[in-house]
Design an enzyme around this catalytic site. Structure first.
Site, PDB file in Angstrom:
ATOM      1  N   GLU A 115       0.619  -1.238  -0.031  1.00 30.61           N
ATOM      2  CA  GLU A 115       0.111   0.052   0.011  1.00 30.61           C
ATOM      3  C   GLU A 115       0.974   1.238   0.020  1.00 30.61           C
ATOM      4  O   GLU A 115       2.073   1.375   0.168  1.00 30.61           O
ATOM      5  CB  GLU A 115      -1.107   0.215   1.196  1.00 30.61           C
ATOM      6  CG  GLU A 115      -1.990  -1.098   1.177  1.00 30.61           C
ATOM      7  CD  GLU A 115      -3.025  -1.079   2.179  1.00 30.61           C
ATOM      8  OE1 GLU A 115      -3.189  -0.213   3.120  1.00 30.61           O
ATOM      9  OE2 GLU A 115      -3.663  -2.170   2.314  1.00 30.61           O
ATOM     10  N   HIS A 235      -9.207   9.515   2.575  1.00 26.44           N
ATOM     11  CA  HIS A 235      -8.615   8.279   1.800  1.00 26.44           C
ATOM     12  C   HIS A 235      -8.811   8.759   0.271  1.00 26.44           C
ATOM     13  O   HIS A 235      -9.787   9.241  -0.130  1.00 26.44           O
ATOM     14  CB  HIS A 235      -9.487   6.898   1.989  1.00 26.44           C
ATOM     15  CG  HIS A 235      -9.045   5.867   1.313  1.00 26.44           C
ATOM     16  ND1 HIS A 235      -8.821   5.367   0.065  1.00 26.44           N
ATOM     17  CD2 HIS A 235      -8.261   4.794   2.176  1.00 26.44           C
ATOM     18  CE1 HIS A 235      -8.040   4.408  -0.028  1.00 26.44           C
ATOM     19  NE2 HIS A 235      -7.786   4.031   1.137  1.00 26.44           N
ATOM     20  N   ARG A 281      -0.537   8.952   1.368  1.00 28.71           N
ATOM     21  CA  ARG A 281      -1.845   9.096   1.132  1.00 28.71           C
ATOM     22  C   ARG A 281      -2.408  10.932   1.014  1.00 28.71           C
ATOM     23  O   ARG A 281      -3.295  11.147   0.235  1.00 28.71           O
ATOM     24  CB  ARG A 281      -2.967   8.649   2.431  1.00 28.71           C
ATOM     25  CG  ARG A 281      -3.906   7.735   2.061  1.00 28.71           C
ATOM     26  CD  ARG A 281      -4.239   7.173   3.126  1.00 28.71           C
ATOM     27  NE  ARG A 281      -4.566   5.589   2.877  1.00 28.71           N
ATOM     28  CZ  ARG A 281      -5.054   4.837   3.816  1.00 28.71           C
ATOM     29  NH1 ARG A 281      -5.762   5.171   4.893  1.00 28.71           N
ATOM     30  NH2 ARG A 281      -5.021   3.424   3.625  1.00 28.71           N
ATOM     31  N   HIS A 342     -11.710   9.521   6.255  1.00 25.53           N
ATOM     32  CA  HIS A 342     -11.379   8.393   6.406  1.00 25.53           C
ATOM     33  C   HIS A 342     -10.868   7.820   7.968  1.00 25.53           C
ATOM     34  O   HIS A 342     -11.273   6.822   8.500  1.00 25.53           O
ATOM     35  CB  HIS A 342     -10.255   7.708   5.405  1.00 25.53           C
ATOM     36  CG  HIS A 342      -9.976   6.227   5.385  1.00 25.53           C
ATOM     37  ND1 HIS A 342     -10.935   5.331   5.289  1.00 25.53           N
ATOM     38  CD2 HIS A 342      -8.811   5.719   5.622  1.00 25.53           C
ATOM     39  CE1 HIS A 342     -10.343   4.098   5.529  1.00 25.53           C
ATOM     40  NE2 HIS A 342      -9.042   4.491   5.451  1.00 25.53           N
ATOM     41  N   ARG A 377      -1.355   9.198   9.060  1.00 17.78           N
ATOM     42  CA  ARG A 377      -1.085   7.625   9.125  1.00 17.78           C
ATOM     43  C   ARG A 377      -0.834   6.872   7.799  1.00 17.78           C
ATOM     44  O   ARG A 377      -1.213   7.136   6.887  1.00 17.78           O
ATOM     45  CB  ARG A 377      -2.470   7.119   9.607  1.00 17.78           C
ATOM     46  CG  ARG A 377      -2.535   5.694   9.665  1.00 17.78           C
ATOM     47  CD  ARG A 377      -3.782   5.158  10.316  1.00 17.78           C
ATOM     48  NE  ARG A 377      -4.796   5.292   9.533  1.00 17.78           N
ATOM     49  CZ  ARG A 377      -5.321   4.255   8.441  1.00 17.78           C
ATOM     50  NH1 ARG A 377      -4.692   3.122   8.764  1.00 17.78           N
ATOM     51  NH2 ARG A 377      -6.204   4.630   7.940  1.00 17.78           N
TER      52      ARG A 377
HETATM   53  P1  FAD Z   1     -14.555   0.640  15.491  1.00 24.01           P
HETATM   54  O1  FAD Z   1     -13.984  -0.543  14.795  1.00 24.01           O
HETATM   55  O2  FAD Z   1     -14.993   1.766  14.419  1.00 24.01           O
HETATM   56  O3  FAD Z   1     -15.572   0.213  16.489  1.00 24.01           O
HETATM   57  C1  FAD Z   1     -16.044   1.310  17.136  1.00 24.01           C
HETATM   58  C2  FAD Z   1     -17.129   0.708  18.092  1.00 24.01           C
HETATM   59  O4  FAD Z   1     -17.526   1.604  19.132  1.00 24.01           O
HETATM   60  C3  FAD Z   1     -18.391   0.264  17.368  1.00 24.01           C
HETATM   61  O5  FAD Z   1     -18.873  -0.829  17.870  1.00 24.01           O
HETATM   62  C4  FAD Z   1     -19.244   1.486  17.511  1.00 24.01           C
HETATM   63  O6  FAD Z   1     -20.697   0.890  17.518  1.00 24.01           O
HETATM   64  C5  FAD Z   1     -18.937   1.704  19.017  1.00 24.01           C
HETATM   65  N1  FAD Z   1     -19.703   3.067  19.535  1.00 24.01           N
HETATM   66  C6  FAD Z   1     -19.274   4.342  19.048  1.00 24.01           C
HETATM   67  N2  FAD Z   1     -19.959   5.160  19.732  1.00 24.01           N
HETATM   68  C7  FAD Z   1     -20.474   4.491  20.863  1.00 24.01           C
HETATM   69  C8  FAD Z   1     -21.301   4.800  21.797  1.00 24.01           C
HETATM   70  N3  FAD Z   1     -21.624   6.169  22.110  1.00 24.01           N
HETATM   71  N4  FAD Z   1     -21.847   3.968  22.769  1.00 24.01           N
HETATM   72  C9  FAD Z   1     -21.525   2.604  22.558  1.00 24.01           C
HETATM   73  N5  FAD Z   1     -20.953   2.348  21.359  1.00 24.01           N
HETATM   74  C10 FAD Z   1     -20.484   3.118  20.653  1.00 24.01           C
HETATM   75  N6  FAD Z   1      -7.183   0.303   8.773  1.00 24.01           N
HETATM   76  C11 FAD Z   1      -6.242  -0.381   8.680  1.00 24.01           C
HETATM   77  O7  FAD Z   1      -5.035  -0.546   9.473  1.00 24.01           O
HETATM   78  N7  FAD Z   1      -6.131  -1.216   7.501  1.00 24.01           N
HETATM   79  C12 FAD Z   1      -7.087  -1.251   6.566  1.00 24.01           C
HETATM   80  O8  FAD Z   1      -7.300  -2.098   5.727  1.00 24.01           O
HETATM   81  C13 FAD Z   1      -8.311  -0.387   6.829  1.00 24.01           C
HETATM   82  N8  FAD Z   1      -9.494  -0.376   6.013  1.00 24.01           N
HETATM   83  C14 FAD Z   1     -10.564   0.486   6.510  1.00 24.01           C
HETATM   84  C15 FAD Z   1     -11.546   0.533   5.311  1.00 24.01           C
HETATM   85  C16 FAD Z   1     -12.841   1.360   5.839  1.00 24.01           C
HETATM   86  C17 FAD Z   1     -13.906   1.476   4.861  1.00 24.01           C
HETATM   87  C18 FAD Z   1     -12.654   2.243   7.048  1.00 24.01           C
HETATM   88  C19 FAD Z   1     -13.887   3.013   7.311  1.00 24.01           C
HETATM   89  C20 FAD Z   1     -11.629   2.219   7.736  1.00 24.01           C
HETATM   90  C21 FAD Z   1     -10.288   1.227   7.419  1.00 24.01           C
HETATM   91  N9  FAD Z   1      -9.083   1.341   8.226  1.00 24.01           N
HETATM   92  C22 FAD Z   1      -8.285   0.353   7.984  1.00 24.01           C
HETATM   93  C23 FAD Z   1      -9.354   1.927   9.399  1.00 24.01           C
HETATM   94  C24 FAD Z   1      -9.684   0.911  10.542  1.00 24.01           C
HETATM   95  O9  FAD Z   1     -10.566   0.239  10.107  1.00 24.01           O
HETATM   96  C25 FAD Z   1     -10.167   1.609  11.784  1.00 24.01           C
HETATM   97  O10 FAD Z   1      -9.442   2.640  12.248  1.00 24.01           O
HETATM   98  C26 FAD Z   1     -10.247   0.692  13.008  1.00 24.01           C
HETATM   99  O11 FAD Z   1     -11.075  -0.560  12.711  1.00 24.01           O
HETATM  100  C27 FAD Z   1     -10.755   1.237  14.308  1.00 24.01           C
HETATM  101  O12 FAD Z   1     -11.307   0.545  15.201  1.00 24.01           O
HETATM  102  P2  FAD Z   1     -11.793   0.686  16.708  1.00 24.01           P
HETATM  103  O13 FAD Z   1     -12.072  -0.710  17.338  1.00 24.01           O
HETATM  104  O14 FAD Z   1     -11.035   1.765  17.183  1.00 24.01           O
HETATM  105  O15 FAD Z   1     -13.130   1.406  16.157  1.00 24.01           O
HETATM  106  C1  SIN Z   2      -7.457   0.546   2.397  1.00 25.64           C
HETATM  107  O1  SIN Z   2      -7.572  -0.724   2.186  1.00 25.64           O
HETATM  108  O2  SIN Z   2      -7.151   1.307   1.458  1.00 25.64           O
HETATM  109  C2  SIN Z   2      -7.536   1.016   3.697  1.00 25.64           C
HETATM  110  C3  SIN Z   2      -6.365   0.877   4.472  1.00 25.64           C
HETATM  111  C4  SIN Z   2      -6.097   1.659   5.448  1.00 25.64           C
HETATM  112  O3  SIN Z   2      -7.258   2.674   5.816  1.00 25.64           O
HETATM  113  O4  SIN Z   2      -5.115   1.707   6.518  1.00 25.64           O
END
Ligand code: FAD
Ligand code: SIN
Length: 546
Positions: A115, A235, A281, A342, A377
Site C-alpha cells: 500500500e 482516503h 495518502r 477516512h 497515518r
Molecule cells: P471501530 O471498529 O470503529 O469500533 C467502534 C465501536 O464503538 C463500534 O462498535 C461502535 O458501534 C461503538 N460505539 C461508538 N460510539 C459508541 C457509543 N456512544 N456507545 C456505544 N458504542 C459506541 N485500517 C487499517 O489499518 N487497515 C485497513 O485495511 C483499513 N481499512 C479501512 C476501511 C474502511 C472502509 C474504514 C472505514 C476504515 C479502514 N481502516 C483500516 C481504519 C480502521 O478500520 C479503523 O481505524 C479501526 O477499525 C478502528 O477500530 P476501533 O476498534 O477503534 O473502532
Molecule cells: C485500504 O484498504 O485502502 C484502507 C487501508 C487503511 O485505511 O489503512
C-alpha cells in the site's frame, strides 16, 4: 437501572473486542461488559479491506517499517511509540491467528499486500475483507467467554466521574438502550473507550454511521485532554456513488498496479510524486483534489482493468462484487473515485498503556491519540495500533482493577438524559447534522484557509451552544446524542486546525503552505475546561417545565 462490572468496554470493533477477550482471560473471575451502540459487528473494523501492516517477510525489517511510518507522519510521530508498536506487530498477528482469524496465506506463508507509503510488501490481509474476518473471530471469542456480557443497541451517553483523593476518576458510563427504552448506569473500576473514529462529521466519508466521535467528545467533557485532531485523513479512493452507502476502493488496488486517471484519461500522479499512485495518502488525496478542481469534475478514475480478470476477482472479490452491483465491471472499466474522510490521527491523549488523564479511564483504537501516526497515518497502521494498544492496555488494566475497589459513587443520574426518548425535534436534528457535515467538508477539508476555518467555527459554535442549551431539559431525539458529540468534535478539529500556522502532513492551509519545524514540530493538545453535568440547573428547569 444500575449494573456493576469489573471492566466496562465501550465499542465492539477490533480495539474493544481484543481488550475484552484479553482481560476476560487474564481475570476469569472478573466480569466484563461490552457496550455497543448498534449491532455487535457494526464498526469501522468490519469494513476494513487492505489489512494489517506488519513485518513478516525475511526481506523486511522493523527499521524499514518504523522509517516508513515516521516519513508518512511528517515529523510528529512519537518514535518510541512507533518502535514499540511495530515490534509487537508479529506477536499480535500470532495472537489473532490463535483466536481464529484466517489471513490469506499460500504454502504456509502470509500473502503480503502493498500500500501507499510502504517501501515493501508487508500488509497481512484476508482477501479484501480483512476487517470482517477479524470481527467474526473476535466476536466468537468474546461470545465463548462466560464472563463477558455484550449489550447491543446501547449507546454510551456520558462518562461517570468522581473525586478520589483529590483526583478526578472515571467510574463508568451512563447509557441508553433504544430497543429496551432503558437507561442504565454501568459502574466499574476500569472503563475502556474504544468507540472508533469521527468520519461522520464529514459529508463524504468511508466510515459507517457509528463513527460520530462519541468517545472523544465524552472523554473531553469528562476532563481528559485530546490531541492532534486537525490531522484528519482523507482516503484518496472512495467509490464515487452519490446518495448511496459509502464504499472504499482499497489502496491495495493501487498496490496491485491500479492507475489513477482524470476525465481526459490522462495519468496524473507522476506530476505530483516520484512514487506516483503509491505516494503517501495525503499527497495522493491532494493531487486528486487539485485535478478535480482543475478539470471541474466530480470524480477521477482508478483503473485496474489491465490486470487479468481472474486475478482481480480472486484478489478483490468484495470490491469486484460491490462495484458490479452498482453497475461497474472493474475487470473492464475504470472505477470513479473521490477522496473521503477516512481516519482521525488524533484523539484522546493516551500513554503506551492506554491510560488517559482520568484514572480508571483507558482508550485504544481510533479514538486514542498515542503519537503513532503523527501528522499522517501510514496505510494499514491503524488496525495494527488498535490491536497492539488493546493488548498493552489489558496488561495495565488488570492490575489496576485488582488494586482498586468499586467506585463509591452517589445514586445514578440516568434520568438526566431521559428527555432524549421523546422525538419532537427530529427534523431540526437531521437538518443540523447534514448542515454540520457539509460545513466540515466544504470549509475544513483537504485544503484549508484561515478565513474558512473562522467561518466554520462561528457556525459550529452556534450549533453547539444551541444543543447544550436544550440537551438536558427539552424533549429531543436520540439523534441529539450523536449530534452533540459531532458538534463537539467539529469544534475541537477546527480549534486544533486554527492553532497550527503551518502546513504539515494532512493539515494543509493555503495561508501557510510551508512546514515550519522551528515553531510547529509539536503536538496540538487541547485541555478541557472543568465540566460538570449541571444537576442544579436541570432540577430547576425540570420543575418549571413540569
Ligand atoms: P471501530 O471498529 O470503529 O469500533 C467502534 C465501536 O464503538 C463500534 O462498535 C461502535 O458501534 C461503538 N460505539 C461508538 N460510539 C459508541 C457509543 N456512544 N456507545 C456505544 N458504542 C459506541 N485500517 C487499517 O489499518 N487497515 C485497513 O485495511 C483499513 N481499512 C479501512 C476501511 C474502511 C472502509 C474504514 C472505514 C476504515 C479502514 N481502516 C483500516 C481504519 C480502521 O478500520 C479503523 O481505524 C479501526 O477499525 C478502528 O477500530 P476501533 O476498534 O477503534 O473502532
Ligand atoms: C485500504 O484498504 O485502502 C484502507 C487501508 C487503511 O485505511 O489503512
Amino acid at each position: 437501572m444500575e449494573r456493576q462490572y469489573d471492566f466496562i468496554v465501550i465499542g465492539s470493533g477490533i480495539a474493544g473486542l481484543f481488550f475484552a477477550q484479553k482481560v476476560a482471560s487474564l481475570m476469569p473471575m472478573g466480569r466484563v461488559a461490552v457496550i455497543t451502540k448498534k449491532s455487535e459487528t457494526e464498526s469501522s473494523t468490519n469494513y476494513a479491506q487492505g489489512g494489517i501492516a506488519t513485518v513478516m517477510s525475511p526481506t523486511d525489517s522493523f527499521e524499514a517499517h518504523v522509517a516508513d511510518t515516521l516519513t508518512a507522519g511528517a515529523g510528529l510521530c512519537h518514535s518510541r511509540v512507533v518502535r514499540a508498536i511495530v515490534k509487537t506487530g508479529p506477536d499480535v498477528i500470532r495472537k489473532l491467528v490463535e483466536i481464529g482469524v484466517n489471513f490469506t496465506a499460500e504454502r504456509g506463508r502470509f500473502d503480503l499486500g502493498r500500500e501507499g507509503g510502504h517501501s515493501t510488501n508487508r500488509v497481512v490481509h484476508a482477501a479484501d475483507l480483512t476487517g470482517r474476518e477479524i470481527e467474526r473471530a473476535l466476536l466468537n471469542s468474546c461470545r465463548r467467554k462466560k464472563n463477558i456480557d455484550i449489550y447491543r443497541e446501547t449507546i454510551g451517553l456520558d462518562l461517570i466521574t468522581y473525586e478520589y483523593r483529590g483526583q478526578r476518576r472515571c467510574g463508568g458510563i451512563y447509557t441508553f438502550s433504544q430497543a429496551r427504552r432503558e437507561f442504565t448506569s454501568f459502574y466499574a473500576p476500569v472503563t475502556m473507550l474504544a468507540t472508533g473514529g469521527i468520519g461522520q462529521v464529514y459529508y463524504n466519508t468511508t466510515n459507517p454511521s457509528i463513527a460520530t466521535g462519541d468517545g472523544i467528545a465524552m472523554a473531553y467533557r469528562a476532563g481528559a485532554r485530546v490531541g492532534n485532531l486537525e490531522f484528519v485523513q482523507f482516503h484518496p479512493t472512495a467509490l464515487y456513488s452519490p446518495g448511496r452507502k459509502p464504499f472504499l476502493i482499497s489502496e491495495a488496488v493501487r498496490g496491485e498496479g491500479g492507475i489513477l486517471i482524470n476525465s481526459a484519461r490522462v495519468k496524473f500522479m507522476r506530476k505530483y510524486h516520484p512514487r506516483k499512485e503509491l505516494a503517501p495518502r495525503d499527497i495522493v488525496a491532494r493531487a486528486i483534489d487539485t485535478e478535480l478542481k482543475e478539470q471541474g469534475e466530480e470524480s477521477v478514475y482508478l483503473d485496474i482493468s489491465h490486470r487479468q480478470s481472474a486475478f482481480i476477482k480472486h484478489r478483490f472479490p468484495n470490491i469486484y462484487k460491490e462495484c458490479l452491483r452498482r453497475g461497474i465491471d472493474i475487470t473492464k472499466e475504470p472505477i470513479p473515485v473521490v477522496p473521503s474522510a477516512h481516519y482521525v490521527c488524533g484523539g484522546v491523549k493516551a500513554d503506551l498503556s492506554g491510560r488517559t488523564d482520568l484514572e480508571g479511564l483507558y482508550v485504544c483504537g481510533e479514538s486514542a491519540f498515542t503519537g503513532m501516526h503523527g501528522a499522517n497515518r501510514l496505510a494499514s497502521n491503524s488496525l495494527l495500533e488498535a490491536v497492539v494498544m488493546a493488548d498493552y492496555a489489558a496488561d495495565a488494566a488488570v492490575p489496576f482493577r485488582v488494586n482498586n475497589k468499586f467506585p463509591d459513587i452517589p445514586p445514578a443520574d440516568w434520568w438526566l438524559h431521559s428527555s432524549i426518548i421523546r422525538q419532537k425535534e427530529k427534523v431540526a436534528v437531521s437538518y443540523d447534522r447534514l448542515f454540520l457535515r457539509k460545513l466540515m467538508s466544504d470549509f475544513v477539508g483537504i485544503v484549508r484557509s484561515e478565513e474558512r476555518l473562522k467561518m466554520a467555527h462561528e457556525r459550529v459554535k452556534v450549533i453547539l451552544k444551541s444543543i447544550n442549551s436544550y440537551y438536558f431539559s427539552q424533549p429531543a431525539s436520540i439523534g441529539i446524542v450523536e449530534l452533540r458529540n459531532m458538534a463537539q468534535v467539529a469544534d475541537l478539529i477546527i480549534r486544533s486546525a486554527s492553532r497550527r500556522k503551518e502546513s504539515r502532513g494532512l493539515h494543509y492551509v493555503i495561508d501557510y503552505p510551508k512546514t515550519d519545524d522551528r515553531h510547529w514540530k509539536r503536538d496540538t493538545i487541547i485541555k478541557p475546561p472543568h465540566f460538570e453535568i449541571p444537576f442544579d440547573k436541570i432540577h430547576k428547569r425540570r420543575k418549571k417545565n413540569g
